[in-house]
Design a protein around this motif. Structure first.
Motif, PDB file in Angstrom:
ATOM      1  N   ALA A  83       0.840  -1.205   0.000  1.00 41.94           N
ATOM      2  CA  ALA A  83       0.000   0.000   0.000  1.00 41.94           C
ATOM      3  C   ALA A  83       0.874   1.254   0.000  1.00 41.94           C
ATOM      4  O   ALA A  83       0.598   2.226  -0.710  1.00 41.94           O
ATOM      5  CB  ALA A  83      -0.923  -0.008   1.218  1.00 41.94           C
ATOM      6  N   HIS A 112      -6.779   3.150  -2.475  1.00 31.36           N
ATOM      7  CA  HIS A 112      -7.485   1.865  -2.487  1.00 31.36           C
ATOM      8  C   HIS A 112      -6.544   0.794  -3.045  1.00 31.36           C
ATOM      9  O   HIS A 112      -5.886   1.017  -4.052  1.00 31.36           O
ATOM     10  CB  HIS A 112      -8.748   1.934  -3.358  1.00 31.36           C
ATOM     11  N   VAL A 113      -6.495  -0.334  -2.357  1.00 29.20           N
ATOM     12  CA  VAL A 113      -5.652  -1.444  -2.818  1.00 29.20           C
ATOM     13  C   VAL A 113      -6.455  -2.735  -2.805  1.00 29.20           C
ATOM     14  O   VAL A 113      -7.092  -3.069  -1.795  1.00 29.20           O
ATOM     15  CB  VAL A 113      -4.397  -1.623  -1.922  1.00 29.20           C
ATOM     16  N   ASP A 114      -6.434  -3.440  -3.927  1.00 34.60           N
ATOM     17  CA  ASP A 114      -6.978  -4.800  -3.985  1.00 34.60           C
ATOM     18  C   ASP A 114      -5.802  -5.768  -4.010  1.00 34.60           C
ATOM     19  O   ASP A 114      -4.943  -5.686  -4.897  1.00 34.60           O
ATOM     20  CB  ASP A 114      -7.824  -4.989  -5.253  1.00 34.60           C
ATOM     21  N   TYR A 115      -5.789  -6.668  -3.057  1.00 33.54           N
ATOM     22  CA  TYR A 115      -4.715  -7.670  -2.988  1.00 33.54           C
ATOM     23  C   TYR A 115      -5.186  -8.906  -3.739  1.00 33.54           C
ATOM     24  O   TYR A 115      -6.133  -9.573  -3.314  1.00 33.54           O
ATOM     25  CB  TYR A 115      -4.389  -7.981  -1.526  1.00 33.54           C
TER      26      TYR A 115
END
Lengths: 161, 161
Positions: free
Chosen positions: B62, B99-102
């Motif tokens: 992030a 915003h972070v999508d793993y």
């Protein structure tokens, strides 16, 4: 408020996290506790955790929200299942998504308060909202979707790496 | 690909960031460069930047997305205005939201590649999308809304703190 933090229940192999692992000497070693229906953690940034002089680095705030929220997701699931956090099978959560809104610059030289609550809890995922406060003022709000660790990852961690 | 990183143009008071400041000896000192319409940065996590054994800590990812994206926002705005990054008035961006999508666990012991591109650019804000790759596989996707630093914050940083 209980005295043993959520993270203190993690077994050793799952207690290495840079953000909250008790066994990571380089990390933040965040400690999260229940305070009624909310969870709370405190963290005082180091002088070098700055974005610009006087203000805290946003990546640190994202990290604190992330770790506090996944810890809260695990703790809430144990509580939902009516069993203690050191009972088997162990629950391990990873972050599926993290969202942070930075509402105000976060001042340095003050202890930050991170509060979270669960807004949705299903067997596979937990949604947690969080806020970071400095001197009582909300500086950042976050939302974390925490998912149970996939078996494939669990096996790798539990194996001999 | 140019040789001088975006961050190398930041004046000293704005070059202390834990994520990307050249003058922060404790930080990540991320370096971002143009590669055509995309920007790129590389970072090799330290062994202690782990989430669980074998996998990188999500808070670090992030942070890398955050700093690379705000640097890209500034660089893109200079480019839009047709002027070099060391020209006045200096542009300073802060993160409004992250915003972070793993998507997949990120393996340790490999150099990470962070790529970003601008999807919206207005005088007041820049939206940047980013991805983090390990061994060519996308492990995380991010979106950052970067805003020009408010005057009130700018004055505090530029004053004598």
């Amino acid at each position: 408020m209980s005295e043993k933090a959520f993270q203190d229940y993690y077994p050793e192999k799952f207690n290495q996290c840079y953000g909250c692992g008790s066994h990571n000497p380089h990390g933040h070693r965040l400690k999260s506790l229940w305070d009624g229906e909310e969870s709370v953690a405190y963290f005082t940034p180091e002088p070098y955790h700055m974005a610009v002089p006087g203000f805290v680095y946003g990546g640190l705030l994202a990290s604190l929200i992330d770790c506090h929220s996944t810890g809260t997701a695990a703790a809430a699931t144990y509580r939902e299942q009516g069993r203690p956090m050191d009972s088997e099978p162990a629950l391990r959560f990873v972050t599926a998504s993290l969202h942070v809104d930075y509402l105000a610059p976060t001042p340095m030289n003050t202890k930050l308060e991170i509060r979270a609550k669960v807004t949705e809890l299903t067997p596979k995922k937990v949604i947690v909202t969080a806020k970071v406060m400095a001197d009582g003022k909300v500086c950042a709000r976050g939302k974390v979707v925490a998912a149970q660790m996939p078996d494939s990852m669990l096996k790798l961690v539990e194996g001999d790496l």
